[in-house]
Design a protein around this motif. Structure first.
Motif, PDB file in Angstrom:
ATOM      1  N   ASP A 107     -34.117  83.129 -23.468  1.00  0.00           N
ATOM      2  CA  ASP A 107     -33.386  84.343 -23.817  1.00  0.00           C
ATOM      3  C   ASP A 107     -32.903  85.088 -22.577  1.00  0.00           C
ATOM      4  OD1 ASP A 107     -33.701  83.904 -26.504  1.00  0.00           O
ATOM      5  OD2 ASP A 107     -35.435  85.223 -26.737  1.00  0.00           O
ATOM      6  N   LEU A 108     -33.656  85.005 -21.484  1.00  0.00           N
ATOM      7  CA  LEU A 108     -33.291  85.724 -20.270  1.00  0.00           C
ATOM      8  C   LEU A 108     -32.291  84.963 -19.402  1.00  0.00           C
ATOM      9  CD1 LEU A 108     -36.789  87.125 -19.192  1.00  0.00           C
ATOM     10  CD2 LEU A 108     -34.944  88.344 -20.373  1.00  0.00           C
ATOM     11  N   HIS A 156     -31.251  90.570 -19.061  1.00  0.00           N
ATOM     12  CA  HIS A 156     -30.736  89.208 -19.075  1.00  0.00           C
ATOM     13  C   HIS A 156     -30.002  88.897 -17.766  1.00  0.00           C
ATOM     14  CE1 HIS A 156     -31.127  88.266 -23.539  1.00  0.00           C
ATOM     15  NE2 HIS A 156     -31.599  89.486 -23.400  1.00  0.00           N
TER      16      HIS A 156
END
Length: 290
Positions: A107-108, A156
């Motif tokens: 996700d990052l 992110h």
């Protein structure tokens, strides 16, 4: 180089929790570039530690402990490490997973259009895979400024790239995302970097990346510094991103008003550091109240 390290994580509470559970990735391992002379982890209240190794080969410790009223919870890792320079090439490590694992998105580190474009820019005109990785490292160092407090633990890679600022965690996420976007396996590394121009109590936890280069192996790249790793780095844990290699993660049951302070002291020559330190440059995962 011989480095003496003390890493203290201190939790303060307005209202003490019923109990705290923590996972610690604070123990470095031997490799061809570092030899651990001694290492110790202590927890206030004499909480027993349970040791295990995760899928990445990291040494983990867990503990569960109550926290009394008006008490701080303090986790301290202290030890001495001998390091040597290998021109950034990492060998003699515990390799338990196949290379394709390190091409996985998280996700990052999702490959946004900006991430993909940066990867293509580095690859175009490069003389080979190693040159591509060096170009990536240099481009990120030029375009993303180190600004303490500009991001948080959940920022992110693409957001930090667009903003043009972040801390070492963010720059590492950017190089992971761009390397994977051009087909290079890459992983997150947490540890320490000794800076000769800084006072012993001005050091901090650090993060950088390792990229796998065919016919060469894993190579360390630090986009915050703009170069490859050397004997000033102490490698502690690896993961796909920060969450997989964070030094301390945990949860509290009950309680309120948690404050987290992280202090790192480093001394060359094996001289034992004192108890002073500076705020860490990496962002430790906050405990989750339940």
């Amino acid at each position: 180089m011989r480095l003496m390290i003390e890493h203290e994580t201190r939790y303060r509470y307005d209202l003490a929790p019923v109990s705290v559970i923590e996972v610690l990735r604070l123990t470095p391992c031997n490799s061809d570039s570092q030899s651990i002379r001694d290492w110790r982890i202590t927890v206030s209240g004499d909480a027993p530690l349970r040791r295990f190794e995760d899928a990445f080969g990291n040494v983990n410790h867990t503990f569960t402990t109550p926290v009394g009223a008006n008490e701080d919870l303090v986790v301290t890792a202290t030890g001495t490490v001998d390091t040597s320079s290998t021109n950034g090439v990492i060998s003699g490590t515990r390799e338990r997973l196949p290379l394709p694992v390190f091409l996985r998105e998280t996700d990052l580190t999702l490959p946004s259009p900006e991430i993909v474009a940066l990867g293509e820019e580095a690859r175009n005109g490069a003389s080979g895979l190693l040159d591509t990785a060096h170009r990536l490292n240099g481009l990120i160092n030029e375009r993303v400024k180190f600004v303490t407090g500009s991001t948080n633990v959940a920022t992110h890679a693409s957001d930090a790239l667009i903003a043009g600022e972040g801390v070492c965690q963010d720059l590492t996420h950017i190089i992971l995302a761009t390397a994977r976007a051009v087909g290079l396996p890459a992983r997150y590394v947490s540890g320490y970097q000794f800076a000769s121009g800084q006072a012993r109590d001005e050091h901090a936890g650090h993060a950088w990346a390792e990229i796998h280069i065919e016919d060469l192996g894993w190579v360390g790249f630090d986009p915050t510094a703009g170069g490859s790793t050397d004997d000033t780095y102490v490698r502690v844990a690896i993961g796909l991103d920060h969450f997989g290699a964070s030094p301390v993660r945990g949860a509290t049951y009950g309680g309120a008003g948690e404050t987290l302070d992280v202090n790192v002291t480093m001394d060359p020559g094996g001289r034992r550091p004192g108890n002073t330190g500076s705020q860490s440059q990496t962002q430790s995962s906050q405990s989750q109240s339940q």
